[in-house]
Motif scaffolding. Structure first.
Motif, PDB file in Angstrom:
ATOM      1  N   SER A  80       0.829  -1.202   0.000  1.00  0.00           N
ATOM      2  CA  SER A  80       0.000   0.000   0.000  1.00  0.00           C
ATOM      3  C   SER A  80       0.867   1.258   0.000  1.00  0.00           C
ATOM      4  CB  SER A  80      -0.950   0.003   1.197  1.00  0.00           C
ATOM      5  OG  SER A  80      -0.226  -0.020   2.420  1.00  0.00           O
ATOM      6  N   LYS A  81       2.020   1.201   0.678  1.00  0.00           N
ATOM      7  CA  LYS A  81       2.935   2.343   0.694  1.00  0.00           C
ATOM      8  C   LYS A  81       3.581   2.531  -0.675  1.00  0.00           C
ATOM      9  CE  LYS A  81       4.890   5.739   2.893  1.00  0.00           C
ATOM     10  NZ  LYS A  81       4.071   6.870   3.401  1.00  0.00           N
ATOM     11  N   ILE A  82       3.911   1.440  -1.345  1.00  0.00           N
ATOM     12  CA  ILE A  82       4.469   1.537  -2.691  1.00  0.00           C
ATOM     13  C   ILE A  82       3.491   2.244  -3.624  1.00  0.00           C
ATOM     14  CG2 ILE A  82       5.129   0.213  -4.741  1.00  0.00           C
ATOM     15  CD1 ILE A  82       6.339  -1.874  -2.893  1.00  0.00           C
ATOM     16  N   VAL A  83       2.236   1.854  -3.559  1.00  0.00           N
ATOM     17  CA  VAL A  83       1.218   2.494  -4.394  1.00  0.00           C
ATOM     18  C   VAL A  83       1.143   3.986  -4.088  1.00  0.00           C
ATOM     19  CG1 VAL A  83      -1.258   2.635  -4.864  1.00  0.00           C
ATOM     20  CG2 VAL A  83      -0.141   0.402  -4.724  1.00  0.00           C
ATOM     21  N   GLU A  84       1.153   4.328  -2.803  1.00  0.00           N
ATOM     22  CA  GLU A  84       1.090   5.729  -2.387  1.00  0.00           C
ATOM     23  C   GLU A  84       2.266   6.530  -2.941  1.00  0.00           C
ATOM     24  OE1 GLU A  84       1.786   8.102   1.785  1.00  0.00           O
ATOM     25  OE2 GLU A  84       0.600   6.243   1.874  1.00  0.00           O
ATOM     26  N   ILE A  85       3.465   5.970  -2.854  1.00  0.00           N
ATOM     27  CA  ILE A  85       4.662   6.667  -3.327  1.00  0.00           C
ATOM     28  C   ILE A  85       4.655   6.789  -4.850  1.00  0.00           C
ATOM     29  CG2 ILE A  85       7.183   6.490  -3.526  1.00  0.00           C
ATOM     30  CD1 ILE A  85       7.150   5.263  -0.696  1.00  0.00           C
ATOM     31  N   LEU A  86       4.276   5.730  -5.537  1.00  0.00           N
ATOM     32  CA  LEU A  86       4.229   5.794  -6.995  1.00  0.00           C
ATOM     33  C   LEU A  86       3.197   6.809  -7.470  1.00  0.00           C
ATOM     34  CD1 LEU A  86       4.604   2.016  -7.940  1.00  0.00           C
ATOM     35  CD2 LEU A  86       6.308   3.818  -8.207  1.00  0.00           C
ATOM     36  N   GLN A  87       2.068   6.886  -6.804  1.00  0.00           N
ATOM     37  CA  GLN A  87       1.069   7.900  -7.152  1.00  0.00           C
ATOM     38  C   GLN A  87       1.622   9.307  -6.925  1.00  0.00           C
ATOM     39  OE1 GLN A  87      -2.118   6.647  -4.581  1.00  0.00           O
ATOM     40  NE2 GLN A  87      -3.175   5.523  -6.204  1.00  0.00           N
ATOM     41  N   GLU A  88       2.399   9.453  -5.871  1.00  0.00           N
ATOM     42  CA  GLU A  88       2.979  10.752  -5.517  1.00  0.00           C
ATOM     43  C   GLU A  88       4.101  11.165  -6.462  1.00  0.00           C
ATOM     44  OE1 GLU A  88       6.179  11.993  -2.096  1.00  0.00           O
ATOM     45  OE2 GLU A  88       4.484  10.765  -1.471  1.00  0.00           O
ATOM     46  N   GLU A  89       4.948  10.204  -6.841  1.00  0.00           N
ATOM     47  CA  GLU A  89       6.171  10.505  -7.568  1.00  0.00           C
ATOM     48  C   GLU A  89       6.049  10.359  -9.083  1.00  0.00           C
ATOM     49  OE1 GLU A  89       9.336  11.455  -6.194  1.00  0.00           O
ATOM     50  OE2 GLU A  89       7.928  11.941  -4.586  1.00  0.00           O
ATOM     51  N   ASN A  90       5.060   9.619  -9.543  1.00  0.00           N
ATOM     52  CA  ASN A  90       4.952   9.307 -10.969  1.00  0.00           C
ATOM     53  C   ASN A  90       3.590   9.773 -11.485  1.00  0.00           C
ATOM     54  OD1 ASN A  90       4.842   8.224 -13.535  1.00  0.00           O
ATOM     55  ND2 ASN A  90       5.283   6.114 -12.916  1.00  0.00           N
ATOM     56  N   LYS A  91       3.591  10.781 -12.311  1.00  0.00           N
ATOM     57  CA  LYS A  91       2.331  11.359 -12.796  1.00  0.00           C
ATOM     58  C   LYS A  91       1.528  10.382 -13.643  1.00  0.00           C
ATOM     59  CE  LYS A  91       4.465  13.441 -16.905  1.00  0.00           C
ATOM     60  NZ  LYS A  91       4.748  14.710 -17.624  1.00  0.00           N
ATOM     61  N   ASN A  92       2.174   9.341 -14.153  1.00  0.00           N
ATOM     62  CA  ASN A  92       1.476   8.356 -14.984  1.00  0.00           C
ATOM     63  C   ASN A  92       0.894   7.206 -14.178  1.00  0.00           C
ATOM     64  OD1 ASN A  92       2.294   9.516 -17.655  1.00  0.00           O
ATOM     65  ND2 ASN A  92       4.326   9.061 -16.839  1.00  0.00           N
ATOM     66  N   TYR A  93       1.255   7.125 -12.906  1.00  0.00           N
ATOM     67  CA  TYR A  93       0.756   6.023 -12.069  1.00  0.00           C
ATOM     68  C   TYR A  93      -0.552   6.469 -11.423  1.00  0.00           C
ATOM     69  CZ  TYR A  93       1.093   1.744  -9.332  1.00  0.00           C
ATOM     70  OH  TYR A  93       0.867   0.492  -8.803  1.00  0.00           O
ATOM     71  N   LYS A  94      -1.652   6.140 -12.089  1.00  0.00           N
ATOM     72  CA  LYS A  94      -2.975   6.555 -11.627  1.00  0.00           C
ATOM     73  C   LYS A  94      -3.795   5.356 -11.156  1.00  0.00           C
ATOM     74  CE  LYS A  94      -2.810  10.450 -14.818  1.00  0.00           C
ATOM     75  NZ  LYS A  94      -3.418  11.126 -15.999  1.00  0.00           N
ATOM     76  N   PHE A  95      -3.089   4.358 -10.650  1.00  0.00           N
ATOM     77  CA  PHE A  95      -3.720   3.102 -10.257  1.00  0.00           C
ATOM     78  C   PHE A  95      -3.746   2.990  -8.739  1.00  0.00           C
ATOM     79  CE2 PHE A  95      -0.909   2.724 -13.967  1.00  0.00           C
ATOM     80  CZ  PHE A  95      -1.867   2.626 -14.965  1.00  0.00           C
ATOM     81  N   ASN A  96      -4.696   2.232  -8.225  1.00  0.00           N
ATOM     82  CA  ASN A  96      -4.840   2.058  -6.777  1.00  0.00           C
ATOM     83  C   ASN A  96      -4.384   0.691  -6.298  1.00  0.00           C
ATOM     84  OD1 ASN A  96      -6.008   4.666  -6.280  1.00  0.00           O
ATOM     85  ND2 ASN A  96      -7.904   3.900  -7.202  1.00  0.00           N
ATOM     86  N   SER A  97      -3.633   0.002  -7.139  1.00  0.00           N
ATOM     87  CA  SER A  97      -3.189  -1.349  -6.808  1.00  0.00           C
ATOM     88  C   SER A  97      -1.807  -1.581  -7.400  1.00  0.00           C
ATOM     89  CB  SER A  97      -4.188  -2.369  -7.374  1.00  0.00           C
ATOM     90  OG  SER A  97      -3.714  -3.691  -7.223  1.00  0.00           O
ATOM     91  N   THR A  98      -1.149  -2.646  -6.931  1.00  0.00           N
ATOM     92  CA  THR A  98       0.141  -3.036  -7.496  1.00  0.00           C
ATOM     93  C   THR A  98      -0.038  -3.905  -8.741  1.00  0.00           C
ATOM     94  OG1 THR A  98       0.207  -4.850  -5.893  1.00  0.00           O
ATOM     95  CG2 THR A  98       1.464  -2.861  -5.359  1.00  0.00           C
ATOM     96  N   TYR A  99      -1.258  -4.275  -9.078  1.00  0.00           N
ATOM     97  CA  TYR A  99      -1.528  -4.868 -10.392  1.00  0.00           C
ATOM     98  C   TYR A  99      -2.588  -4.009 -11.075  1.00  0.00           C
ATOM     99  CZ  TYR A  99      -5.374  -7.360  -7.939  1.00  0.00           C
ATOM    100  OH  TYR A  99      -6.486  -7.688  -7.194  1.00  0.00           O
ATOM    101  N   TYR A 100      -2.389  -3.793 -12.369  1.00  0.00           N
ATOM    102  CA  TYR A 100      -3.206  -2.814 -13.068  1.00  0.00           C
ATOM    103  C   TYR A 100      -3.109  -3.023 -14.578  1.00  0.00           C
ATOM    104  CZ  TYR A 100       1.439  -0.571 -13.186  1.00  0.00           C
ATOM    105  OH  TYR A 100       2.774  -0.319 -13.337  1.00  0.00           O
ATOM    106  N   THR A 101      -3.921  -2.292 -15.316  1.00  0.00           N
ATOM    107  CA  THR A 101      -3.934  -2.430 -16.770  1.00  0.00           C
ATOM    108  C   THR A 101      -4.156  -1.068 -17.421  1.00  0.00           C
ATOM    109  OG1 THR A 101      -4.986  -3.578 -18.640  1.00  0.00           O
ATOM    110  CG2 THR A 101      -6.414  -2.953 -16.799  1.00  0.00           C
ATOM    111  N   PHE A 102      -3.647  -0.929 -18.638  1.00  0.00           N
ATOM    112  CA  PHE A 102      -3.889   0.279 -19.429  1.00  0.00           C
ATOM    113  C   PHE A 102      -3.669  -0.033 -20.905  1.00  0.00           C
ATOM    114  CE2 PHE A 102       0.612   0.407 -18.307  1.00  0.00           C
ATOM    115  CZ  PHE A 102       1.237   0.818 -19.466  1.00  0.00           C
ATOM    116  N   LYS A 103      -4.142   0.855 -21.758  1.00  0.00           N
ATOM    117  CA  LYS A 103      -3.955   0.713 -23.201  1.00  0.00           C
ATOM    118  C   LYS A 103      -2.994   1.806 -23.664  1.00  0.00           C
ATOM    119  CE  LYS A 103      -7.263  -0.412 -26.028  1.00  0.00           C
ATOM    120  NZ  LYS A 103      -6.883  -1.788 -26.423  1.00  0.00           N
ATOM    121  N   PRO A 104      -1.768   1.461 -24.048  1.00  0.00           N
ATOM    122  CA  PRO A 104      -0.799   2.473 -24.483  1.00  0.00           C
ATOM    123  C   PRO A 104      -1.141   3.063 -25.842  1.00  0.00           C
ATOM    124  CG  PRO A 104       0.112   0.285 -24.782  1.00  0.00           C
ATOM    125  CD  PRO A 104      -1.195   0.103 -24.062  1.00  0.00           C
TER     126      PRO A 104
END
Length: 272
Positions: A80-104
């Protein structure tokens, strides 16, 4: 700064990563960069923020896969802390989990999986039931796409290692077996350069930056109505003194380097 291990040049993590980023930034038209786990060796605050600082010098969007070295169950860097930090530090990380999906882009589906165990310290991977169900649902909705799966732990190991494999890999395989569209699975963990195809699935194991051969991959994918062509290019560090040292440190340097076809190759998967 971390101390070196018997085969990892951890004290040179920063310059090796900087060299890789410089090379990547010099390549045109990259859609995204994926870190396939273990970007840090110890799951602590200093390491994760040092890593995100460097990754934010990339000219392209970057995403992250959780590895067994990235997280802890009883310390600072929980999932949960990893998700929080990635959301904070990476503008492209808009996910609420450590597994996720997107269409590039149109015609492609990226699926990022988390195989790191939730309890105890282990180099084995395991995929929870709810994540496998989510994978099944996501694949079912993506049958017209070329699917790119990123997971730290390879589904098919480049060499046997019972202490590193996915413990419930048969359940993982059973989900994938239901689908016939082109699928490529990209992984790290074994630090080995290996590429092979089984049916409609391409398996790509990639090397480590801090261990021999101190390299990474750039993959160009061409999608047509009848087939998908994967062009895989192998990029070694320009820091040749470091590479020479890790080659001496490695007990099986030839195995980790792979055959020529494991480094630079073209693979075609026909569409059904």
């Amino acid at each position: 700064v971390r101390d070196d291990t018997s085969y990892k040049l951890l004290s040179k993590t920063k310059p090796l990563l900087e060299d890789a980023i410089t090379q990547i930034n010099g390549v045109k038209n990259i859609n995204f960069v994926m870190i396939t786990g273990d970007g840090i060796d110890k799951p602590d605050k200093q390491s994760i923020y040092a890593l995100t600082k460097e990754l934010n010098t990339l000219n392209y969007p970057w995403y992250y896969v959780i590895g067994n070295h990235d997280t802890t169950t009883d310390g600072y860097l929980t999932k949960s802390k990893i998700v929080e930090i990635l959301q904070e530090e990476n503008k492209n990380y808009k996910f609420n989990s450590t597994y996720y999906t997107f269409k590039p882009k149109m015609g492609f589906r990226v699926i990022v999986m988390d195989g790191a165990k939730n309890k105890g310290v282990s180099s084995n991977g395991i995929i929870p039931k709810e994540e496998l169900e989510w994978l099944d649902e996501t694949l079912n909705k993506s049958q017209d796409d070329t699917v790119l799966i990123f997971i730290h732990f390879p589904l098919v190991e480049p060499f046997d290692s019972p202490h590193h494999e996915i413990l419930n890999k048969d359940e993982f395989k059973a989900v994938l077996k239901k689908y016939k569209m082109p699928i490529a699975i990209f992984s790290g963990h074994y630090h080995m350069t290996k590429i092979f195809k089984r049916g409609n699935i391409l398996h790509v194991s990639s090397p480590s930056l801090v261990g021999y051969p101190n390299a990474f991959r750039i993959v160009d994918i061409h999608n047509t109505r009848k087939k998908v062509t994967f062009k895989l290019d192998f990029y070694e560090t320009n820091l040749k003194d470091f590479q020479a040292k890790t080659k001496i440190m490695s007990l099986g340097s030839a195995r980790y380097y792979g055959k020529p076809s494991d480094r630079d190759t073209v693979i075609v998967i026909d569409k059904n």
